[in-house]
Motif scaffolding. Structure first.
Motif, mmCIF file in Angstrom:
data_model
loop_
_atom_site.group_PDB
_atom_site.id
_atom_site.type_symbol
_atom_site.label_atom_id
_atom_site.label_comp_id
_atom_site.label_asym_id
_atom_site.label_seq_id
_atom_site.Cartn_x
_atom_site.Cartn_y
_atom_site.Cartn_z
ATOM 1 N N ILE A 137 14.543 30.733 -47.611
ATOM 2 C CA ILE A 137 13.445 29.981 -47.004
ATOM 3 C C ILE A 137 12.361 29.698 -48.037
ATOM 4 N N CYS A 138 12.099 30.664 -48.895
ATOM 5 C CA CYS A 138 11.098 30.494 -49.956
ATOM 6 C C CYS A 138 11.405 29.271 -50.791
ATOM 7 N N PHE A 139 12.636 29.133 -51.244
ATOM 8 C CA PHE A 139 13.003 27.999 -52.095
ATOM 9 C C PHE A 139 13.167 26.716 -51.284
ATOM 10 N N THR A 140 13.541 26.833 -50.019
ATOM 11 C CA THR A 140 13.714 25.652 -49.174
ATOM 12 C C THR A 140 12.398 24.921 -48.956
ATOM 13 N N VAL A 141 11.309 25.660 -48.810
ATOM 14 C CA VAL A 141 10.008 25.036 -48.545
ATOM 15 C C VAL A 141 9.285 24.618 -49.825
ATOM 16 N N GLY A 142 9.898 24.846 -50.995
ATOM 17 C CA GLY A 142 9.323 24.357 -52.233
ATOM 18 C C GLY A 142 8.663 25.399 -53.119
ATOM 19 N N CYS A 143 8.633 26.657 -52.707
ATOM 20 C CA CYS A 143 8.040 27.704 -53.544
ATOM 21 C C CYS A 143 9.045 28.139 -54.596
ATOM 22 N N SER A 144 8.570 28.387 -55.801
ATOM 23 C CA SER A 144 9.456 28.788 -56.892
ATOM 24 C C SER A 144 9.391 30.285 -57.170
ATOM 25 N N SER A 145 8.474 30.983 -56.516
ATOM 26 C CA SER A 145 8.320 32.422 -56.732
ATOM 27 C C SER A 145 8.300 33.122 -55.384
ATOM 28 N N LEU A 146 9.225 34.058 -55.209
ATOM 29 C CA LEU A 146 9.279 34.806 -53.956
ATOM 30 C C LEU A 146 8.033 35.668 -53.780
ATOM 31 N N GLY A 147 7.517 36.214 -54.884
ATOM 32 C CA GLY A 147 6.320 37.041 -54.795
ATOM 33 C C GLY A 147 5.102 36.242 -54.343
ATOM 34 N N THR A 148 4.919 35.048 -54.948
ATOM 35 C CA THR A 148 3.798 34.191 -54.553
ATOM 36 C C THR A 148 3.943 33.743 -53.110
ATOM 37 N N PHE A 149 5.160 33.409 -52.711
ATOM 38 C CA PHE A 149 5.413 32.996 -51.328
ATOM 39 C C PHE A 149 5.074 34.113 -50.350
ATOM 40 N N THR A 151 3.111 36.710 -50.802
ATOM 41 C CA THR A 151 1.679 37.020 -50.831
ATOM 42 C C THR A 151 0.886 36.003 -50.024
ATOM 43 N N ARG A 152 1.167 34.733 -50.246
ATOM 44 C CA ARG A 152 0.442 33.691 -49.516
ATOM 45 C C ARG A 152 0.775 33.725 -48.032
ATOM 46 N N PHE A 153 2.020 34.007 -47.708
ATOM 47 C CA PHE A 153 2.426 34.105 -46.304
ATOM 48 C C PHE A 153 1.640 35.212 -45.606
ATOM 49 N N THR A 154 1.530 36.345 -46.267
ATOM 50 C CA THR A 154 0.796 37.469 -45.682
ATOM 51 C C THR A 154 -0.686 37.151 -45.527
ATOM 52 N N GLU A 155 -1.259 36.445 -46.493
ATOM 53 C CA GLU A 155 -2.682 36.076 -46.410
ATOM 54 C C GLU A 155 -2.951 35.170 -45.215
ATOM 55 N N LEU A 156 -2.066 34.229 -44.964
ATOM 56 C CA LEU A 156 -2.294 33.259 -43.896
ATOM 57 C C LEU A 156 -1.879 33.776 -42.520
ATOM 58 N N VAL A 157 -0.770 34.470 -42.467
ATOM 59 C CA VAL A 157 -0.210 34.878 -41.174
ATOM 60 C C VAL A 157 -0.660 36.274 -40.778
ATOM 61 N N GLY A 158 -0.855 37.139 -41.753
ATOM 62 C CA GLY A 158 -1.303 38.499 -41.466
ATOM 63 C C GLY A 158 -0.230 39.556 -41.621
ATOM 64 N N VAL A 159 1.025 39.126 -41.703
ATOM 65 C CA VAL A 159 2.143 40.059 -41.885
ATOM 66 C C VAL A 159 3.124 39.436 -42.871
ATOM 67 N N PRO A 160 3.951 40.235 -43.554
ATOM 68 C CA PRO A 160 4.959 39.688 -44.460
ATOM 69 C C PRO A 160 6.006 38.868 -43.704
ATOM 70 N N PRO A 161 6.750 38.035 -44.419
ATOM 71 C CA PRO A 161 7.756 37.189 -43.747
ATOM 72 C C PRO A 161 8.778 37.980 -42.936
ATOM 73 N N SER A 162 9.257 39.086 -43.480
ATOM 74 C CA SER A 162 10.275 39.862 -42.757
ATOM 75 C C SER A 162 9.731 40.424 -41.450
ATOM 76 N N VAL A 163 8.486 40.877 -41.482
ATOM 77 C CA VAL A 163 7.870 41.406 -40.256
ATOM 78 C C VAL A 163 7.632 40.276 -39.258
ATOM 79 N N TYR A 164 7.197 39.128 -39.769
ATOM 80 C CA TYR A 164 6.957 37.999 -38.872
ATOM 81 C C TYR A 164 8.241 37.591 -38.162
ATOM 82 N N ARG A 165 9.344 37.573 -38.886
ATOM 83 C CA ARG A 165 10.622 37.193 -38.269
ATOM 84 C C ARG A 165 10.957 38.112 -37.114
#
Length: 200
Positions: A137-149, A151-165
């Motif tokens: 999903i990280c690369f599908t949406v255009g992000c080139s770094s999983l770490g940056t993706f 981090t930014r996901f957690t900042e905006l949503v409040g939880v990491p991607p795995s927890v959000y899922r």
């Protein structure tokens, strides 16, 4: 009444009373040796420069606003492409610094922040589907770094991607996808509040 004679230098002209004369330049006063500059033209209208300047500023502002909307529309369409501020600025013939400043004034956030928000929105939708891994999903949406993706996901949503899922699968169960997209939209222009620690 008889016409009057007007002498300028050595020339003598007969000027009727009903004729309007405009003299611009120097008048030789003859044997006195004095020369005076005379301009009998109508005075220029005041406020002309201010009006032209105001009109130019308004036109420039409208032109910049149209360019900013083009940038925002391009981000909406091509968020999955390798976009950056420099590429966006070149597309509308603006400098990267000017684009960033004007974009923030117009829309409340920088072009990079808006781009990442659009990517996170798409990532949230893909995570709710549950078909792709977080890395895919990280690369599908255009992000080139999983770490940056992440981090930014957690900042905006409040939880990491795995927890959000895991949580989104329960919270959006039975909700139409179009409604789920609206109620789970990430927070823009500010970070999501950090969860309070469990002290029990």
């Amino acid at each position: 009444m008889a016409p009057q004679k007007c002498g300028i230098g050595s020339a003598v002209r007969v000027i009727p009373h009903d004729t309007t004369m405009t003299i611009t330049g120097s008048i030789d006063l003859g044997h006195t040796g004095l020369t005076t500059a005379t301009d009998l033209s109508p005075p220029a209208r005041r406020g002309t420069i201010a009006q032209v300047t105001s009109t130019s500023v308004d036109a420039l502002h409208l032109r910049d606003l149209a360019r900013l909307r083009r940038v925002r529309d391009r981000i909406d369409r091509e968020y999955a492409q390798p976009l950056d501020v420099e590429a966006l600025a070149r597309g509308v013939h603006m400098s990267a610094g000017h684009l960033s400043r004007q974009f923030r004034l117009a829309f409340g956030e920088s072009p990079y922040s808006y781009l990442m928000t659009r990517r996170i929105e798409r990532a949230m939708a893909l995570l709710r589907c549950g078909d792709l891994s977080v890395t895919d999903i990280c690369f599908t949406v255009g992000c080139s770094s999983l770490g940056t993706f992440s981090t930014r996901f957690t900042e905006l949503v409040g939880v990491p991607p795995s927890v959000y899922r895991r949580e989104a699968a329960q919270e959006t169960a039975g909700i139409p996808p179009c409604v789920a997209k609206q109620v789970t939209r990430p927070i823009r222009n500010r970070e999501a509040p950090a969860p309070e620690p469990d002290l029990a």
